[in-house]
Design a protein around this motif. Structure first.
Motif, short mmCIF file in Angstrom:
data_model
loop_
_atom_site.label_atom_id
_atom_site.label_comp_id
_atom_site.label_asym_id
_atom_site.label_seq_id
_atom_site.Cartn_x
_atom_site.Cartn_y
_atom_site.Cartn_z
N LEU A 222 0.95 -1.11 0.07
CA LEU A 222 0.02 0.07 -0.10
C LEU A 222 0.86 1.24 0.05
O LEU A 222 0.53 2.19 -0.69
N GLN A 223 1.99 1.25 0.89
CA GLN A 223 2.74 2.42 0.82
C GLN A 223 3.55 2.41 -0.49
O GLN A 223 3.66 3.77 -1.16
N ARG A 225 2.37 1.73 -3.52
CA ARG A 225 1.52 2.24 -4.56
C ARG A 225 1.10 3.70 -4.32
O ARG A 225 1.22 4.30 -5.16
N ASP A 226 1.03 3.93 -2.98
CA ASP A 226 1.14 5.28 -2.60
C ASP A 226 2.02 6.36 -3.26
O ASP A 226 2.01 7.50 -3.79
N HIS A 227 3.33 5.83 -3.15
CA HIS A 227 4.60 6.65 -3.61
C HIS A 227 4.45 6.46 -4.96
O HIS A 227 5.21 7.45 -5.61
N GLU A 229 2.36 6.69 -6.98
CA GLU A 229 0.98 7.69 -7.52
C GLU A 229 1.62 9.26 -6.91
O GLU A 229 1.25 10.15 -7.76
N SER A 230 1.97 9.24 -5.86
CA SER A 230 2.61 10.58 -5.28
C SER A 230 3.79 10.55 -4.97
O SER A 230 4.32 10.47 -3.73
#
Length: 423
Positions: A222-223, A225-227, A229-230
């Motif tokens: 999850l972390q 994927r977040d990185h 995307e951002s």
């Protein structure tokens, strides 16, 4: 930046169909003879391993156990160093001794590179991390760390007794590593759960340990994927952009390295901070001297690291061999007790005494050989700042109840509860 398709699938799929490894049931319970049946998970080892290590050093310097499927425990600096430097005969593909062994097929990368990597891959994986852990890079984290330590002590206002482990030591590396990786700071309790699952749950059935590790890696996905995307300026984004041999890192490599930093970067440091505060709480002469001579702190903390080294690492024997008088078999565990090496009288004068102005102190608290801790500058900064701020704000403190102090079992030893009376 477009979302990388490598990180959009279930992370378990990216690991492939790896076998679980060789399963071995553990024989739990009291130890009859530490020379032939040692167990680093027993309560007497957690409470005070040093007399046990000294006894073994004198009568059986390389102890044997049939627990965990069979393993060895060298207690002299000479043997610990020899194994740490010998990557030809000892593999690092698993550094936590438990009741199953990861399959040989995962070498030389391992599950959590670079600490689980063997040469030649290890050198390349380690090199990727070096820029984030230089003295210059670490110095940029010091002001925030100092401010955070002060805020923790601010929260003690109105209290006569605090838990120096739960209320102070454990929070510091959690915040530092969260900032380093770009993880949400408020998820500290989850990080501590991951740490305890990994390092203290080795008696659990292999299926349960793997399920717990899956929860950790699901969180890391999850972390990631977040990185993706951002992207931002942190170590996670650095790993996502890094290349080896002209190719981006595999998802398993990125997540494994993040897991290593999250687990090893937290428990080892909070244990070192807690053990140092425990010593100062029970040793007023040393505490008063450091308050009076703050310039001595860098020397003193090296002595705390030597005397209360938190970390023991494991290796796996690659092939059957006769080594230093014992017959090791392929897949035997070897526990590298850096704490035992640090108290070897052949290596250190007055090894069981804490000498806070010890001038020559080539301790092995950060390991030896190619796997020496890549984050040693960061750990030293956190320990120095944590002790400096505490002694500045709380110059007088004692153990509230020595019997209430509890220590973690397993391969990272430090206080889990440490009630101290302030003033």
């Amino acid at each position: 930046m477009a979302v990388d398709d490598r990180f959009t699938e279930d992370y378990r799929d990216t690991r492939g169909d790896q076998p679980l490894g060789i399963r071995n049931e553990i024989v739990t319970g009291p130890v009859g003879d530490w020379a032939t049946d040692f167990s680093h998970m027993e309560p007497e080892w957690a409470a005070d391993p040093y007399p046990i290590q000294e006894d073994l050093r004198q009568r059986c310097p390389i102890a044997r156990t049939e627990r965990f499927g069979g393993g060895w425990l060298p207690t002299r600096y000479e043997e610990v160093a020899a194994i740490a430097y010998d990557t030809e005969r000892f593999s690092s593909r698993s550094v936590v001794m438990s009741n199953f062994r990861p399959p040989r097929e995962i070498a030389p990368i391992g599950v959590v590179p670079p600490i689980s990597s063997d040469p030649p891959f290890h050198q390349h994986a380690r090199k990727l991390l070096l820029p984030a852990f230089t003295k210059t890079a670490v110095s940029r984290l010091e002001p925030g760390t100092r401010a955070f330590c002060r805020s923790l002590i601010d929260a003690f206002e109105g209290r006569d007794v605090v838990d120096a482990a739960r209320d102070y030591a454990q929070h510091i590396p959690v915040r530092v590593i969260a900032d380093l990786l770009g993880f949400p700071e408020e998820e500290g309790p989850r990080f501590r759960e991951f740490v305890e699952n990994t390092l203290e749950g080795v008696n659990l059935p292999p299926e349960e340990r793997i399920a717990r590790m899956d929860r950790l890696f699901d969180y890391l996905l999850l972390q990631i994927r977040d990185h993706v995307e951002s992207p931002r300026d942190d170590l996670t984004t650095h790993l996502l952009n890094a290349e080896l041999g002209g190719r981006k890192l595999e998802p398993s490599h990125v997540a494994g390295t993040m897991a290593l930093l999250l687990i090893a970067g937290i428990d080892t440091t909070w244990s070192a901070i807690g053990a140092s505060l425990w010593h100062l709480a029970k040793t007023p002469a040393d505490r008063e001297r450091l308050v009076a001579e703050p310039g001595l702190l860098p020397t003193a903390m090296e002595e705390f690291l030597r005397a209360y080294a938190p970390v023991t690492m494991a290796r796996l024997v690659k092939e059957d061999m006769h080594w230093h008088g014992v017959d090791m078999k392929a897949e035997d565990w070897v526990l590298l007790s850096f704490p035992a090496a640090n108290r070897d009288p052949a290596q250190f004068d007055r090894p069981d005494e804490v000498v806070i102005d010890r001038e020559v102190n080539r301790h092995a608290a950060f390991g030896l050989g190619v796997h020496r801790c890549v984050g040693s500058h960061l750990a030293r900064m956190e320990l120095r700042v944590a002790l400096d701020v505490w002694l500045e704000r709380i110059p007088a403190f004692t153990l509230e109840d020595p019997d209430a102090v509890t220590w973690a079992a397993g391969q990272v030893r430090g206080p889990r509860t440490l009630p101290v009376r302030i003033g």
